[in-house]
Write a protein that holds these residues in place. Structure first.
Motif, short mmCIF file in Angstrom:
data_model
loop_
_atom_site.label_atom_id
_atom_site.label_comp_id
_atom_site.label_asym_id
_atom_site.label_seq_id
_atom_site.Cartn_x
_atom_site.Cartn_y
_atom_site.Cartn_z
N ALA A 11 0.82 -1.22 0.00
CA ALA A 11 0.00 0.00 0.00
C ALA A 11 0.85 1.26 0.00
CB ALA A 11 -0.94 0.00 1.20
N ASP A 12 1.97 1.26 0.71
CA ASP A 12 2.84 2.44 0.74
C ASP A 12 3.37 2.76 -0.65
OD1 ASP A 12 2.46 2.81 3.46
OD2 ASP A 12 4.26 1.65 4.00
N ALA A 13 3.75 1.73 -1.40
CA ALA A 13 4.25 1.95 -2.76
C ALA A 13 3.14 2.48 -3.66
CB ALA A 13 4.82 0.66 -3.33
N VAL A 14 1.93 1.99 -3.47
CA VAL A 14 0.80 2.47 -4.26
C VAL A 14 0.52 3.94 -3.96
CG1 VAL A 14 -1.68 2.22 -4.67
CG2 VAL A 14 -0.23 0.19 -4.53
N ILE A 15 0.54 4.28 -2.68
CA ILE A 15 0.29 5.68 -2.30
C ILE A 15 1.39 6.58 -2.83
CG2 ILE A 15 0.17 7.25 -0.31
CD1 ILE A 15 -1.26 4.90 1.18
N ARG A 16 2.66 6.17 -2.69
CA ARG A 16 3.77 6.97 -3.23
C ARG A 16 3.63 7.14 -4.74
NH1 ARG A 16 6.68 3.83 0.08
NH2 ARG A 16 7.44 2.55 -1.63
N ILE A 106 -4.68 14.36 -18.40
CA ILE A 106 -3.23 14.39 -18.22
C ILE A 106 -2.87 13.82 -16.85
CG2 ILE A 106 -1.25 15.95 -17.86
CD1 ILE A 106 -2.55 17.77 -20.06
N ILE A 107 -3.58 14.25 -15.82
CA ILE A 107 -3.31 13.75 -14.47
C ILE A 107 -3.58 12.25 -14.39
CG2 ILE A 107 -4.01 13.87 -12.05
CD1 ILE A 107 -4.58 16.91 -12.60
N ALA A 108 -4.71 11.82 -14.92
CA ALA A 108 -5.06 10.39 -14.88
C ALA A 108 -4.01 9.54 -15.61
CB ALA A 108 -6.44 10.17 -15.50
N ALA A 109 -3.53 10.03 -16.74
CA ALA A 109 -2.51 9.28 -17.49
C ALA A 109 -1.22 9.15 -16.69
CB ALA A 109 -2.25 9.98 -18.83
N GLN A 110 -0.85 10.20 -15.97
CA GLN A 110 0.37 10.15 -15.16
C GLN A 110 0.21 9.22 -13.97
OE1 GLN A 110 3.34 11.35 -16.16
NE2 GLN A 110 2.15 11.74 -18.01
N VAL A 111 -0.98 9.17 -13.38
CA VAL A 111 -1.23 8.24 -12.28
C VAL A 111 -1.15 6.80 -12.80
CG1 VAL A 111 -2.94 7.41 -10.62
CG2 VAL A 111 -2.54 9.87 -10.88
N ARG A 112 -1.79 6.54 -13.93
CA ARG A 112 -1.72 5.19 -14.51
C ARG A 112 -0.26 4.80 -14.78
NH1 ARG A 112 -6.26 7.03 -17.32
NH2 ARG A 112 -5.01 7.53 -19.15
N ARG A 113 0.48 5.74 -15.35
CA ARG A 113 1.89 5.47 -15.67
C ARG A 113 2.69 5.17 -14.40
NH1 ARG A 113 6.20 9.82 -17.56
NH2 ARG A 113 7.86 8.40 -18.20
N ALA A 114 2.44 5.91 -13.33
CA ALA A 114 3.16 5.72 -12.08
C ALA A 114 2.84 4.38 -11.43
CB ALA A 114 2.84 6.86 -11.11
N LEU A 115 1.66 3.84 -11.70
CA LEU A 115 1.24 2.59 -11.05
C LEU A 115 1.53 1.35 -11.88
CD1 LEU A 115 -2.11 3.75 -9.46
CD2 LEU A 115 0.12 3.46 -8.36
N ARG A 116 2.19 1.51 -12.99
CA ARG A 116 2.55 0.33 -13.81
C ARG A 116 3.53 -0.54 -13.11
NH1 ARG A 116 3.44 2.88 -19.71
NH2 ARG A 116 1.36 3.64 -19.95
#
Length: 116
Positions: A11-16, A106-116
């Motif tokens: 969960a910590d990694a997901v939040i970060r 733009i924000i949603a795409a960056q969140v998706r990218r960060a969670l890959r």
């Protein structure tokens, strides 16, 4: 044949990752709004246009786009001023409203990218 899979949830990694993606998305989104607004800023000597900035507070996850000249507010608010073709009052308010959906994407795409 039985197959098993094990999933470990960090969960910590997901939040970060989510916070990092939101911060990056806010930066890109605010720069997008700044660029669109620069195309509409009243222009005489381009001082107002050059004063535009986009900033992000990564702790608060907020972004700001601002123009910093003594006359920026008057140029933005006074609908009676005359401007060159394509240049207008409300040069920041209108692009922000018009580009809200694009900034969200733009924000949603960056969140998706960060969670890959």
């Amino acid at each position: 044949m039985t197959q098993r899979a094990r999933l470990t949830w960090d969960a910590d990694a997901v939040i970060r990752g989510t916070r990092d993606g939101v911060a990056r998305g806010l930066r890109l989104g605010s720069e997008h709004v700044l660029q669109v607004s620069r195309d509409r800023v009243p222009i005489e000597e381009a001082t107002l246009e050059r004063s535009g900035t986009a900033t992000v507070d990564e702790e608060e996850l907020t972004a700001a786009v601002a123009y910093d000249t003594p006359y920026a507010v008057r140029q933005h608010e006074d609908m009676g001023l005359r401007h060159d073709a394509g240049r207008t009052a409300k040069y920041l308010e209108q692009p922000l409203a018009e580009e809200a959906a694009a900034v969200g994407e733009i924000i949603a795409a960056q969140v998706r990218r960060a969670l890959r």
